[in-house]
Design a protein around this motif. Structure first.
Motif, PDB file in Angstrom:
ATOM      1  N   ARG A  76     -15.587  -1.889  -6.004  1.00 56.92           N
ATOM      2  CA  ARG A  76     -16.324  -3.102  -6.347  1.00 56.92           C
ATOM      3  C   ARG A  76     -17.819  -2.788  -6.469  1.00 56.92           C
ATOM      4  O   ARG A  76     -18.599  -3.052  -5.573  1.00 56.92           O
ATOM      5  CB  ARG A  76     -16.036  -4.168  -5.309  1.00 56.92           C
ATOM      6  CG  ARG A  76     -14.519  -4.321  -5.083  1.00 56.92           C
ATOM      7  CD  ARG A  76     -14.126  -5.623  -4.565  1.00 56.92           C
ATOM      8  NE  ARG A  76     -12.690  -5.668  -4.262  1.00 56.92           N
ATOM      9  CZ  ARG A  76     -11.760  -6.123  -5.083  1.00 56.92           C
ATOM     10  NH1 ARG A  76     -12.095  -6.554  -6.285  1.00 56.92           N
ATOM     11  NH2 ARG A  76     -10.488  -6.164  -4.720  1.00 56.92           N
ATOM     12  N   ASP A 105      -8.281  -3.973   8.718  1.00 53.69           N
ATOM     13  CA  ASP A 105      -7.206  -4.537   7.921  1.00 53.69           C
ATOM     14  C   ASP A 105      -6.000  -4.627   8.834  1.00 53.69           C
ATOM     15  O   ASP A 105      -5.912  -3.885   9.813  1.00 53.69           O
ATOM     16  CB  ASP A 105      -6.885  -3.629   6.721  1.00 53.69           C
ATOM     17  CG  ASP A 105      -6.153  -4.371   5.615  1.00 53.69           C
ATOM     18  OD1 ASP A 105      -6.796  -4.724   4.598  1.00 53.69           O
ATOM     19  OD2 ASP A 105      -4.931  -4.627   5.775  1.00 53.69           O
ATOM     20  N   THR A 156     -14.282  -1.867  -1.181  1.00 56.34           N
ATOM     21  CA  THR A 156     -15.644  -2.331  -0.867  1.00 56.34           C
ATOM     22  C   THR A 156     -16.343  -1.313   0.032  1.00 56.34           C
ATOM     23  O   THR A 156     -17.535  -1.030  -0.122  1.00 56.34           O
ATOM     24  CB  THR A 156     -15.577  -3.717  -0.185  1.00 56.34           C
ATOM     25  OG1 THR A 156     -15.073  -4.651  -1.146  1.00 56.34           O
ATOM     26  CG2 THR A 156     -16.936  -4.180   0.312  1.00 56.34           C
ATOM     27  N   TYR A 183       0.830  -1.219   0.000  1.00 56.61           N
ATOM     28  CA  TYR A 183       0.000   0.000   0.000  1.00 56.61           C
ATOM     29  C   TYR A 183       0.862   1.266   0.000  1.00 56.61           C
ATOM     30  O   TYR A 183       0.410   2.303  -0.488  1.00 56.61           O
ATOM     31  CB  TYR A 183      -0.981  -0.019   1.177  1.00 56.61           C
ATOM     32  CG  TYR A 183      -2.108  -1.003   0.954  1.00 56.61           C
ATOM     33  CD1 TYR A 183      -2.999  -0.856  -0.109  1.00 56.61           C
ATOM     34  CD2 TYR A 183      -2.274  -2.112   1.781  1.00 56.61           C
ATOM     35  CE1 TYR A 183      -4.022  -1.773  -0.341  1.00 56.61           C
ATOM     36  CE2 TYR A 183      -3.299  -3.030   1.563  1.00 56.61           C
ATOM     37  CZ  TYR A 183      -4.165  -2.855   0.499  1.00 56.61           C
ATOM     38  OH  TYR A 183      -5.182  -3.763   0.273  1.00 56.61           O
TER      39      TYR A 183
END
Ligand SMILES: C[S@@+](CC[C@H](N)C(=O)[O-])C[C@H]1O[C@@H](n2cnc3c(N)ncnc32)[C@H](O)[C@@H]1O
Length: 308
Positions: free
Chosen positions: A93, A145, A126, A82
């Motif tokens: 998405r 995450d 998402t 990242y």
């Protein structure tokens, strides 16, 4: 959820069936006329070729020491990913709402407050479509995450809304990490796992699913989409990158597991879930310029925590 209120899965029962794409290849001669074909059947020769390529690239497994080293450095490798790509690598998405009716129901369901967790949220591909689509004022979106860099990028996004979205850092494969998670037991209506479980050491998948089971309300569901066994990405690995059957390490140190439908069923049912959907989405993508055929496979599934 109050007594008698329908679960989000029940509330979504009237929504349209998931719509995989609908362009079907009926005549092989036309294969290069479009960029993609849906639900493509594989003939025996193609399947045999793919199995042979996978046998070749997975015959030799990396050592258990190297496998442990990659596990120890997993969050660092995603942090580096990242740091390089920021929010430019994955696309939002937008297909989520056609494939998963319970997500659409979050916007419309009346009654008590609703909450959702997106696990392995990365930089929010998402999260942001969900925040945009679900305008329900009683809706709260958690996301986590184990890459602190990803969570920082997500929080810096202009569409991040701290009133409705609560990001936190968590290694979902670690029981100890779940102890510090801010989500109360039996409180979630929906969990999304979108190309996340495949990044875990297979031995830790059960830890993640049990922890999610504990935090879901009875009737709550997990919406899952991830890499399928025999996907092009699996076939393309060179020998020397395989850690275990169907589990590989990429050049940047991140790992990927390729699921069969049976594997998905086994791990979810072992954690106590009941299956509502388990599909193999086979798509043929075509590079018309280079006359290349790319056989993609994804597994899409929905599992519910039963009412006791
Ligand atoms: C392919 S990305 C998917 C991101 C996001 N779900 C989406 O829809 O684009 C996989 C993510 O899983 C995260 N991840 C991998 N292992 C994890 C773990 N053990 N705990 C939490 N997150 C993890 C990675 O940091 C990465 O952001």
């Amino acid at each position: 959820m109050g007594k008698g209120a329908p679960s989000i899965m029940e509330a979504s029962a009237d929504h349209k069936r998931p719509a995989f794409g609908n362009r079907f290849l009926t005549d092989e001669q036309h294969v290069f006329e479009h960029n993609a074909w849906d639900n493509v059947d594989w003939d025996a020769d193609h399947l045999h070729r793919v199995q042979q390529q996978i046998e070749d690239n997975s015959h030799h497994k990396m050592s258990s020491e190297r496998r442990q080293e990659l596990e120890d450095q997993a969050s660092r490798h995603w942090d580096q990913f990242y740091q390089i790509h920021q929010n430019r690598f994955f696309k939002d998405r937008k297909w989520l709402f056609t494939e998963f009716p319970p997500l659409a129901a979050l916007d419309q369901a009346a009654g008590p407050a609703l909450s959702m967790l997106e696990v392995g949220c990365g930089v929010g591909n998402t999260v942001f479509p969900v925040l945009e689509m679900v305008q329900n004022a009683r809706f709260k979106l958690y996301c986590c995450d184990f890459s602190p860099v990803a969570i920082d990028v997500l929080k810096a996004d202009k569409n991040f809304d701290p009133e409705r979205c609560l990001p936190f850092v968590c290694d979902i494969g670690s029981m100890a990490a779940w102890q510090a998670c801010p989500i109360p037991a039996q409180s979630l209506d929906v969990v999304t796992m979108i190309f996340c479980l495949s990044a875990l050491e297979p031995e830790q998948m059960g830890v993640a699913l049990s922890a999610l089971y504990d935090r879901l309300k009875p009737g709550g569901c997990v919406l899952f989409r991830d890499y399928g066994q025999y996907d092009l990405a699996q076939v393309r690995f060179k020998p020397g990158k395989c850690l275990a059957d169907n589990f590989y390490v990429r050049g940047d140190g991140t790992r990927v597991f390729f699921f069969s439908q049976d594997k998905v069923k086994a791990i979810f049912e072992q954690a106590g879930f009941v299956e509502k959907q388990n599909l193999s989405d086979k798509r043929l993508q075509v590079n018309r310029g280079k006359q290349l055929k790319m056989y993609r496979v994804w597994i899409q599934a929905q599992y519910v925590k039963p009412h006791q």
